[in-house]
Write an enzyme that holds these catalytic residues in place. Structure first.
Site, mmCIF file in Angstrom:
data_model
loop_
_atom_site.group_PDB
_atom_site.id
_atom_site.type_symbol
_atom_site.label_atom_id
_atom_site.label_comp_id
_atom_site.label_asym_id
_atom_site.label_seq_id
_atom_site.Cartn_x
_atom_site.Cartn_y
_atom_site.Cartn_z
ATOM 1 C CG ASP A 175 -2.057 -0.963 1.122
ATOM 2 O OD1 ASP A 175 -2.323 -1.449 0.007
ATOM 3 O OD2 ASP A 175 -2.691 -1.245 2.159
ATOM 4 C CE1 TYR A 179 3.102 -5.814 5.117
ATOM 5 C CE2 TYR A 179 2.476 -8.012 5.832
ATOM 6 C CZ TYR A 179 2.634 -7.080 4.826
ATOM 7 O OH TYR A 179 2.331 -7.418 3.530
ATOM 8 C CG ASP A 217 -5.272 3.114 4.921
ATOM 9 O OD1 ASP A 217 -5.901 4.165 4.746
ATOM 10 O OD2 ASP A 217 -4.720 2.502 3.995
ATOM 11 N NE ARG A 266 -5.477 -1.500 3.323
ATOM 12 C CZ ARG A 266 -6.232 -1.393 2.240
ATOM 13 N NH1 ARG A 266 -7.246 -0.533 2.217
ATOM 14 N NH2 ARG A 266 -6.003 -2.140 1.183
#
Length: 302
Positions: free
Chosen positions: A39, A66, A80, A178
């Site tokens: 993203d 992540y 987000d 997300r």
């Protein structure tokens, strides 16, 4: 010309496609492709194949990791912080770290996840984000999918009107961080959105081997840029070593016998293997079938 991989430490606010375009200009070569989207708001590991290595992208192992920051009390249409705010409600002391830790096991293992409406998933040939922008699909109508999360643990916690939680997450392909933020906020009854995301590992590459664009440019200027080897990231594939005659015939596109290759056990039948010559120089990728090594990707010698 470069042939291999460059793991880019992607900056925020640009797409994976932007990264490919930027690297094409820096390296002055067109044959470049990336190993998975990220993203625009996210930073971190983005594997990029250069030259002949673009033919190896499909053999990279799955798996991503992540560091995520989740902000509670805020809900957006994209799940987000870059999206349109649809709910803003301070939490104060309504939630605790203890309550969150009790819920985290629900997000580990093979779970059913509903991807964000604003995502690149295709339905009947149309991108979800295009349908969402036109109001043709509601968030709750997005089809669910099965994803795998192998690790989720707390890195940090900051209380306040809009508490923030830092998580380390390791997962399989197709997982949306997300969606984890959104669903955790829903379960706590206060809402949440993803406020920050940094990818620390992707498909065999990690941050330690990653370069910023500034570092790539500096190494190019000094003549010290070295790309990662074409077989970097393919370490999970079994390896076959060919004698000189077999290597020569294999490079000509001929299948060669795998009968005497001790590294190829019964479990490797009909699987892909890294193929090397006696000097352990990487030749490409084979598929093992009926006791033969069939050339799938034969790399030219440079």
């Amino acid at each position: 010309m470069f042939h291999g991989f460059i793991s880019i430490d992607k900056p925020a606010a640009i797409t994976a496609h932007d990264c490919v375009s930027k690297l094409r200009k820096l390296l002055k070569q067109k044959k470049i492709g990336h190993g998975g989207t990220l993203d625009p708001m996210a930073t971190g590991v983005l594997p990029i194949a250069v030259g002949d290595a673009t033919r190896l992208l499909r053999f990279l192992p799955e798996g991503k990791a992540y560091n995520a920051k989740i902000r509670f009390g805020v809900v957006t249409n994209t799940d987000d912080i870059t999206g349109e705010v649809i709910s803003d409600r301070p939490c104060d002391d309504a939630i605790t770290l203890e309550a969150i830790q009790e819920l985290l096991p629900l997000f580990q293992g093979r779970i059913v996840q509903r991807p964000p409406a604003f995502s690149a998933i295709q339905i009947d040939g149309k991108r979800l984000y295009d349908l969402a922008r036109r109001g043709e699909i509601a968030a709750e109508d997005v089809p669910t999918r099965l994803v795998e999360i192998t690790e989720i643990r707390v890195l940090g916690w900051q209380s306040g009107a809009y508490p923030e939680l830092d998580l380390a997450i390791a997962c399989g392909s197709g997982t949306y961080i997300r969606a984890i933020a959104r669903d955790l906020g829903e379960k706590l009854g206060c809402g949440a959105t993803l406020a920050g995301l940094r990818r620390t590992y992707s498909n065999g590459f990690d941050l330690a081997a990653s370069l910023t664009f500034e570092q790539v440019a500096a190494k190019l200027q000094s003549g010290n840029l070295q790309v990662l080897a074409p077989d970097h990231g393919l370490h999970l594939l079994p390896m076959a070593l060919l004698d000189a005659d077999s290597a020569r015939r294999w490079q000509m596109g001929q299948a060669v016998s795998a009968a005497n290759l001790s590294l190829l056990g019964e479990d490797s039948a009909n699987s892909f293997v890294r193929t090397h010559d006696q000097d352990q120089s990487f030749l490409g990728v084979s598929e093992v079938s009926e006791n033969l090594l069939h050339p799938v990707v034969v790399l030219p010698r440079h």
